[in-house]
Design a protein around this motif. Structure first.
Motif, mmCIF file in Angstrom:
data_model
loop_
_atom_site.group_PDB
_atom_site.id
_atom_site.type_symbol
_atom_site.label_atom_id
_atom_site.label_comp_id
_atom_site.label_asym_id
_atom_site.label_seq_id
_atom_site.Cartn_x
_atom_site.Cartn_y
_atom_site.Cartn_z
ATOM 1 N N LEU A 162 31.364 32.719 41.180
ATOM 2 C CA LEU A 162 32.723 33.014 40.726
ATOM 3 C C LEU A 162 33.169 32.041 39.635
ATOM 4 N N CYS B 31 41.840 33.357 44.495
ATOM 5 C CA CYS B 31 41.115 34.581 44.845
ATOM 6 C C CYS B 31 40.181 34.309 46.023
ATOM 7 N N LYS C 236 40.934 39.705 35.600
ATOM 8 C CA LYS C 236 40.978 40.774 36.592
ATOM 9 C C LYS C 236 39.727 41.633 36.510
ATOM 10 N N CYS D 70 47.445 34.981 39.823
ATOM 11 C CA CYS D 70 47.034 34.347 38.573
ATOM 12 C C CYS D 70 48.294 34.067 37.762
ATOM 13 N N ASP E 216 39.250 40.950 44.399
ATOM 14 C CA ASP E 216 39.263 39.650 45.070
ATOM 15 C C ASP E 216 40.394 38.760 44.558
ATOM 16 N N MET E 217 41.009 39.129 43.432
ATOM 17 C CA MET E 217 42.087 38.312 42.889
ATOM 18 C C MET E 217 43.334 38.416 43.755
ATOM 19 N N ASP F 74 31.660 32.787 36.269
ATOM 20 C CA ASP F 74 32.194 34.001 35.662
ATOM 21 C C ASP F 74 33.572 33.755 35.055
ATOM 22 N N VAL F 75 34.408 32.976 35.746
ATOM 23 C CA VAL F 75 35.727 32.644 35.209
ATOM 24 C C VAL F 75 35.578 31.750 33.974
ATOM 25 N N VAL G 211 36.967 39.509 38.285
ATOM 26 C CA VAL G 211 37.180 39.192 39.703
ATOM 27 C C VAL G 211 37.448 40.438 40.529
ATOM 28 N N ASP H 136 36.591 33.848 47.636
ATOM 29 C CA ASP H 136 35.399 33.219 47.082
ATOM 30 C C ASP H 136 34.214 34.182 47.098
#
Length: 414
Positions: A122, A116, A177, A187, A183-184, A125-126, A180, A118
């Motif tokens: 980030l 994704c 999703k 995946c 910005d993804m 959050d993931v 993000v 940057d």
């Protein structure tokens, strides 16, 4: 003697914010059970403020008083605690002791490839999404390209053992999703082959030149070694005079996140059985722990050398349960965090989550990150390596970064 399956783990939730929730566990005993239960409680973000353990070597009765955030999934916690109890994974209405337990099947390892654009925080959050989905990060390789793209490679296992299904994969995609957004870029989740699984879970890697015993302070100050009780030190004593069949370990120390887990995993690695134990916090800082223990052969610990070795090991584990260091890599700064791996191969939960959260709170970006296993000081450690992005001239002093990460890992962020 039988016990109803639903009575093996009982969770009595509190109705008041300032009171603890009581978790009662009544099941067959095994060496290391306390460690396994404390690891699960720590994984769910709970702190144990009081505990009582009693066992006759065959059956145990454990009570934990826990506090934590209001969003705890108590039903799921109960399920995980049940799975950790011997003989409690049976589908039968009644369970009995004894029952031969089968060695656990190694979990399937999956590779999550995530690309994704940057942005700040980030990675945290993931990591938070994976934690909420009960996806355990075994290894990670994160890198940022010059054009601002991020490629994340996560080796993960699924606590729910459903990641091989399309529904579980789609649920994971959906949660990522949602965080993000646009910005993804891509995946993908796939089960890795046996050779990659063996690499990710097999023998520890050789220490690269950048990591050695000198990188982390593996020794304690002399005062703490001898048990002097300063504000941040640990007192550990042994006494064989109070019980005809047990050795008493008395511990006084400052409270920290996962304190009881650190004690239990140390005793588990020594193959020590706890017959009776009491854990209690005093105020907001100090803790007192009394443990009546025996060796694997059911006898006291009478050898002075064994007593000294165990006391020294417990002091070290509680004084610095994790190691944090900041090192210079030319013009860049690398954050290193290491935590000891249990002899069974399991590491402390949520370490990567806390690291990324601390950096997010400091508005400090991450350029690359990696998790791997290393032999340091004759022990296996899980090492988190994070290269900080200081391209725009970070205004956060390096000492403040180290302190913030350390305090969050220890639960002293406030």
């Amino acid at each position: 003697m039988g016990i109803l399956h639903e009575d093996v783990v009982i969770i009595k939730q509190t109705e008041k914010e300032d009171e603890a929730t009581v978790i009662t566990i009544n099941c067959p005993d095994k060496t290391g059970l306390g460690c396994d239960l404390c690891r699960i409680i720590l994984f769910f973000g709970l702190s144990i403020v009081r505990g009582d353990v009693s066992t006759d070597g065959k059956w145990c009765y454990i009570v934990f008083w826990v506090v934590g955030k209001a969003s705890i999934r108590w039903g799921l916690l109960k399920k995980r605690l049940l799975e950790a109890c011997p003989s409690c994974s049976s589908a039968n209405t009644l369970i009995y002791y004894p029952a031969e337990s089968q060695p656990p099947k190694p979990p399937d390892v999956f590779l999550l490839k995530f690309c994704c654009r940057d942005r700040q925080a980030l990675l945290h959050d993931v990591t938070q999404v994976l934690s909420e989905l009960e996806l355990i990060i075994q290894r990670v390789k994160v890198s940022t390209t010059p054009d601002g793209m991020v490629m994340d490679l996560f080796f993960i296992t699924d606590t729910r053992e459903l990641l091989h299904t399309n529904k579980r994969k789609e649920d994971t995609y959906g949660h990522l999703k949602a965080v993000v957004g646009d910005d993804m870029v891509s995946c993908d989740i796939e089960m890795v082959g046996p050779e990659i699984t063996a690499c990710s879970q097999g023998p520890p890697f050789l220490i690269p030149p950048a990591i050695s015993e000198d990188t982390f302070s593996l020794e304690m100050p002399d005062g703490c070694k001898h048990g002097s009780l300063q504000s941040d030190s640990v007192s550990v004593t042994m006494d064989n005079s109070l019980s005809p069949v047990h050795t008493l370990i008395q511990i006084v120390c400052r409270d920290h996140k996962g304190l009881l887990y650190d004690i239990m995993r140390t005793l588990k690695d020594y193959n020590i059985q706890i017959s009776y134990g009491r854990f209690m916090t005093k105020g907001t800082k100090d803790c007192e722990i009394d443990l009546f223990i025996v060796q694997a052969d059911g006898k006291k610990i009478v050898d002075p050398s064994k007593q000294n070795a165990m006391c020294s090991r417990i002091r070290m584990e509680l004084f610095r349960p994790l190691k944090v260091a900041l090192v210079s890599r030319g013009p860049d700064t690398e954050l290193l965090v290491a935590n000891p791996v249990e002899l069974c191969g399991k590491g402390r939960p949520l370490v990567f989550y806390d690291i990324t959260l601390a950096l997010k709170m400091l508005s400090t970006d991450i350029f690359t990150a990696e998790i791997s296993r290393h032999m340091i000081g004759g022990r296996e450690w899980e090492v988190y390596r994070v290269l900080l992005d200081e391209g725009d001239g970070s205004s956060v002093p390096r000492r403040k970064i180290k302190e913030a990460v350390w305090r969050l890992l220890m639960g002293w962020e406030r």
